[in-house]
Scaffold this motif. Sequence first.
Motif, PDB file in Angstrom:
ATOM      1  N   GLU A  36       3.810   3.420  -4.437  1.00 33.05           N
ATOM      2  CA  GLU A  36       2.555   3.837  -5.078  1.00 33.05           C
ATOM      3  C   GLU A  36       2.371   5.343  -4.980  1.00 33.05           C
ATOM      4  O   GLU A  36       1.804   5.972  -5.847  1.00 33.05           O
ATOM      5  CB  GLU A  36       1.369   3.137  -4.403  1.00 33.05           C
ATOM      6  CG  GLU A  36       1.326   1.658  -4.710  1.00 33.05           C
ATOM      7  CD  GLU A  36       0.234   0.934  -3.940  1.00 33.05           C
ATOM      8  OE1 GLU A  36      -0.648   1.593  -3.350  1.00 33.05           O
ATOM      9  OE2 GLU A  36       0.271  -0.306  -3.931  1.00 33.05           O
ATOM     10  N   ARG A  37       2.849   5.916  -3.858  1.00 34.78           N
ATOM     11  CA  ARG A  37       2.636   7.343  -3.619  1.00 34.78           C
ATOM     12  C   ARG A  37       3.965   8.089  -3.537  1.00 34.78           C
ATOM     13  O   ARG A  37       4.960   7.538  -3.047  1.00 34.78           O
ATOM     14  CB  ARG A  37       1.884   7.562  -2.303  1.00 34.78           C
ATOM     15  CG  ARG A  37       0.486   7.013  -2.324  1.00 34.78           C
ATOM     16  CD  ARG A  37      -0.152   7.113  -0.954  1.00 34.78           C
ATOM     17  NE  ARG A  37      -1.324   6.267  -0.905  1.00 34.78           N
ATOM     18  CZ  ARG A  37      -1.298   4.947  -0.701  1.00 34.78           C
ATOM     19  NH1 ARG A  37      -0.154   4.346  -0.491  1.00 34.78           N
ATOM     20  NH2 ARG A  37      -2.401   4.250  -0.703  1.00 34.78           N
ATOM     21  N   ASP A  87       1.952  14.353  10.091  1.00 28.31           N
ATOM     22  CA  ASP A  87       0.492  14.117  10.092  1.00 28.31           C
ATOM     23  C   ASP A  87      -0.038  14.022   8.669  1.00 28.31           C
ATOM     24  O   ASP A  87      -0.897  13.206   8.353  1.00 28.31           O
ATOM     25  CB  ASP A  87      -0.240  15.269  10.812  1.00 28.31           C
ATOM     26  CG  ASP A  87      -0.219  15.075  12.321  1.00 28.31           C
ATOM     27  OD1 ASP A  87       0.000  13.926  12.766  1.00 28.31           O
ATOM     28  OD2 ASP A  87      -0.403  16.070  13.041  1.00 28.31           O
ATOM     29  N   ALA A  90       0.896  10.688   7.166  1.00 26.86           N
ATOM     30  CA  ALA A  90       0.049   9.625   7.730  1.00 26.86           C
ATOM     31  C   ALA A  90      -1.361   9.719   7.147  1.00 26.86           C
ATOM     32  O   ALA A  90      -1.964   8.700   6.774  1.00 26.86           O
ATOM     33  CB  ALA A  90       0.017   9.745   9.254  1.00 26.86           C
ATOM     34  N   GLY A  91      -1.863  10.963   7.025  1.00 28.05           N
ATOM     35  CA  GLY A  91      -3.213  11.173   6.493  1.00 28.05           C
ATOM     36  C   GLY A  91      -3.329  10.694   5.045  1.00 28.05           C
ATOM     37  O   GLY A  91      -4.408  10.293   4.596  1.00 28.05           O
ATOM     38  N   LYS A  92      -2.216  10.736   4.321  1.00 32.14           N
ATOM     39  CA  LYS A  92      -2.222  10.286   2.914  1.00 32.14           C
ATOM     40  C   LYS A  92      -1.864   8.801   2.809  1.00 32.14           C
ATOM     41  O   LYS A  92      -1.622   8.277   1.716  1.00 32.14           O
ATOM     42  CB  LYS A  92      -1.223  11.098   2.072  1.00 32.14           C
ATOM     43  CG  LYS A  92      -1.555  12.587   1.998  1.00 32.14           C
ATOM     44  CD  LYS A  92      -2.835  12.821   1.230  1.00 32.14           C
ATOM     45  CE  LYS A  92      -3.192  14.306   1.189  1.00 32.14           C
ATOM     46  NZ  LYS A  92      -4.535  14.569   0.694  1.00 32.14           N
ATOM     47  N   HIS A  93      -1.750   8.150   3.936  1.00 33.72           N
ATOM     48  CA  HIS A  93      -1.462   6.696   3.979  1.00 33.72           C
ATOM     49  C   HIS A  93      -0.151   6.340   3.282  1.00 33.72           C
ATOM     50  O   HIS A  93      -0.054   5.326   2.597  1.00 33.72           O
ATOM     51  CB  HIS A  93      -2.622   5.891   3.365  1.00 33.72           C
ATOM     52  CG  HIS A  93      -3.944   6.251   3.971  1.00 33.72           C
ATOM     53  ND1 HIS A  93      -4.281   5.942   5.261  1.00 33.72           N
ATOM     54  CD2 HIS A  93      -4.998   6.955   3.469  1.00 33.72           C
ATOM     55  CE1 HIS A  93      -5.476   6.416   5.541  1.00 33.72           C
ATOM     56  NE2 HIS A  93      -5.943   7.052   4.467  1.00 33.72           N
ATOM     57  N   MET A  94       0.849   7.199   3.474  1.00 31.78           N
ATOM     58  CA  MET A  94       2.160   6.885   2.890  1.00 31.78           C
ATOM     59  C   MET A  94       2.755   5.676   3.614  1.00 31.78           C
ATOM     60  O   MET A  94       2.705   5.603   4.855  1.00 31.78           O
ATOM     61  CB  MET A  94       3.114   8.074   3.083  1.00 31.78           C
ATOM     62  CG  MET A  94       2.710   9.333   2.350  1.00 31.78           C
ATOM     63  SD  MET A  94       3.124   9.338   0.602  1.00 31.78           S
ATOM     64  CE  MET A  94       4.915   9.347   0.629  1.00 31.78           C
ATOM     65  N   SER A  95       3.311   4.747   2.844  1.00 27.30           N
ATOM     66  CA  SER A  95       3.899   3.553   3.467  1.00 27.30           C
ATOM     67  C   SER A  95       5.413   3.582   3.276  1.00 27.30           C
ATOM     68  O   SER A  95       5.946   4.452   2.571  1.00 27.30           O
ATOM     69  CB  SER A  95       3.331   2.296   2.818  1.00 27.30           C
ATOM     70  OG  SER A  95       3.965   2.101   1.566  1.00 27.30           O
ATOM     71  N   ASP A  98       6.813   3.853  -0.160  1.00 29.51           N
ATOM     72  CA  ASP A  98       6.576   5.094  -0.912  1.00 29.51           C
ATOM     73  C   ASP A  98       7.783   6.030  -0.799  1.00 29.51           C
ATOM     74  O   ASP A  98       8.805   5.667  -0.213  1.00 29.51           O
ATOM     75  CB  ASP A  98       5.293   5.762  -0.400  1.00 29.51           C
ATOM     76  CG  ASP A  98       4.051   4.921  -0.728  1.00 29.51           C
ATOM     77  OD1 ASP A  98       4.090   4.178  -1.729  1.00 29.51           O
ATOM     78  OD2 ASP A  98       3.073   5.002   0.030  1.00 29.51           O
ATOM     79  N   TYR A 119       9.598   9.282   9.755  1.00 26.23           N
ATOM     80  CA  TYR A 119       8.256   8.775   9.442  1.00 26.23           C
ATOM     81  C   TYR A 119       8.343   7.258   9.279  1.00 26.23           C
ATOM     82  O   TYR A 119       9.148   6.756   8.490  1.00 26.23           O
ATOM     83  CB  TYR A 119       7.718   9.435   8.159  1.00 26.23           C
ATOM     84  CG  TYR A 119       6.336   8.922   7.799  1.00 26.23           C
ATOM     85  CD1 TYR A 119       5.226   9.270   8.567  1.00 26.23           C
ATOM     86  CD2 TYR A 119       6.149   8.065   6.723  1.00 26.23           C
ATOM     87  CE1 TYR A 119       3.967   8.772   8.267  1.00 26.23           C
ATOM     88  CE2 TYR A 119       4.889   7.575   6.410  1.00 26.23           C
ATOM     89  CZ  TYR A 119       3.803   7.926   7.187  1.00 26.23           C
ATOM     90  OH  TYR A 119       2.557   7.440   6.902  1.00 26.23           O
ATOM     91  N   MET A 120       7.577   6.541  10.041  1.00 23.30           N
ATOM     92  CA  MET A 120       7.592   5.064  10.041  1.00 23.30           C
ATOM     93  C   MET A 120       9.018   4.508  10.210  1.00 23.30           C
ATOM     94  O   MET A 120       9.374   3.518   9.601  1.00 23.30           O
ATOM     95  CB  MET A 120       6.949   4.524   8.762  1.00 23.30           C
ATOM     96  CG  MET A 120       5.502   4.942   8.624  1.00 23.30           C
ATOM     97  SD  MET A 120       4.690   4.187   7.223  1.00 23.30           S
ATOM     98  CE  MET A 120       4.176   2.656   7.936  1.00 23.30           C
TER      99      MET A 120
END
Length: 351
Positions: A36-37, A87, A90-95, A98, A119-120
Motif C-alpha cells: 500500500e505504501r 523511525d 515506523a511512523g508512516k506505518h510501513m508494513s 510495503d 526494518y521489521m
Amino acid sequence: MKTIEVAVSKTYNVLIGSGTLAGLGEIARGAAPRGERAAVISDDTVAALYAAGVEESLEKAGFSVVRFTLPHGEQSKNGSSYLQILDFLAGKHMSRSDLILALGGGMVGDIAGFCAATYMRGIKYIQIPTTLLAMVDSSVGGKTAIDLPAGKNLAGAFYQPDAVVCDCDVLRSLPEDILRDGCAEVLKYGILGDVELFRHMRVKGLEFDREFVISRSVAMKRDYVCADERDTGVRRMLNLGHTLGHAVEKLSNFGLSHGKSVAIGMATVARACAERGICSRDCAEEIEAGIKALGLPTVSGESLSAIEEIMLSDKKRNGSVMSVIVPEKIGKCSVLDIPVEELGDFMKAGF
Ligand code: GLY
C-alpha cells in the motif's frame, strides 16, 4: 532495454535502458503486489531532480508515497541517519508488504538497503542507482551497510533487492568527475574478463555507449555474485585495484574519490606485475592508457611506506599473506598470495 537476471538467494532483474524510470510504478507493483505504501529514500541533490517523477509513477501504480531525504555525501551514511530512517518508516506505518525505493548513488543505496534489511526483519526494496558507480557496482549484489566511527561499512548485511532499475538518461545530469569515477569500475570489469568492454572504454572515453557498458558490467558483476553471494571466495576478484586503492583513498582522508583511488591501484598493480613478468609490459601500458583515456590518475603522491602500512591492516589480509588480484592479460586476472614481508618490494616495482 536490457534485462539481466540475478539468481541468488532471491531472484531479481536488473533493468538497463533509456527512460526505464517511466515504468517504475509497474516494476514496483510487480515487486510488492499487495503493497500500500512506498517510501522513497534519497538525498537532497538527487531528490530535487528525480523524486517527483518517481513518486508520480508510484502513485499511478496505486501506492501512497512518502519520502525521506538525507543530506548528500558519505557523511550521511551513519548510525544516526539509519535510526532516523527506521523511525520514519515506523511512523508512516510501513508494513512488510510495503516497499522501499533507494533513489540515489552508493551512499543512498547502502543505507536504504540496510534499512530494508533490518526494518521489521526485512522489507522489499528496489535500487534506483543514479550514478554510474552505483549502477555497475553497489546496487547489484546485495551488500548494504552504514559507516561507524571506527571505519567504513562496518555495520551491514547481505540483503538482495527485489529489482534494480538503471535509467541511462539520468547519467546526463551527472557531473563529469563523478561519471569518471564509475568508469574506473567499468575498466576493472574489462580487465577482469571483458576485452571488448575495456577497449570500448579506451577508445570512446566518456562518450561510451551507456546501455552496452552498464549491461556488460552488470553481467560480469552478476556472474561473480551468483558464484559467491556472501563474498567468501571468487567474488574477491572484484577487488582488483582496491587494496592499494583503499589505502590511497584513506591516506587522502577520502579527499581522493573511490574511482580515482581504484584507478591508481589498478595501474600500480599492473606496473608491478609487468616488472615481475606476471603480465607483459604491453598489457600494463594498455591498462595505463585505458585509465588515462578516461581522465583518471595512474600514480599516487603518497609514500610507499604509508601505503604499505595501511594495506597491511586491510581486511583482505589473510594472516601472513596478502591476497592481491593481479592482471595476467586484459580480460584475465588471478589471485596472488604475497607474504606480507614481500609486499613492499612487490608494490615498489609499481611505483
Ligand atoms: N563491490 C564489490 C562487491 O560487491 O563484492
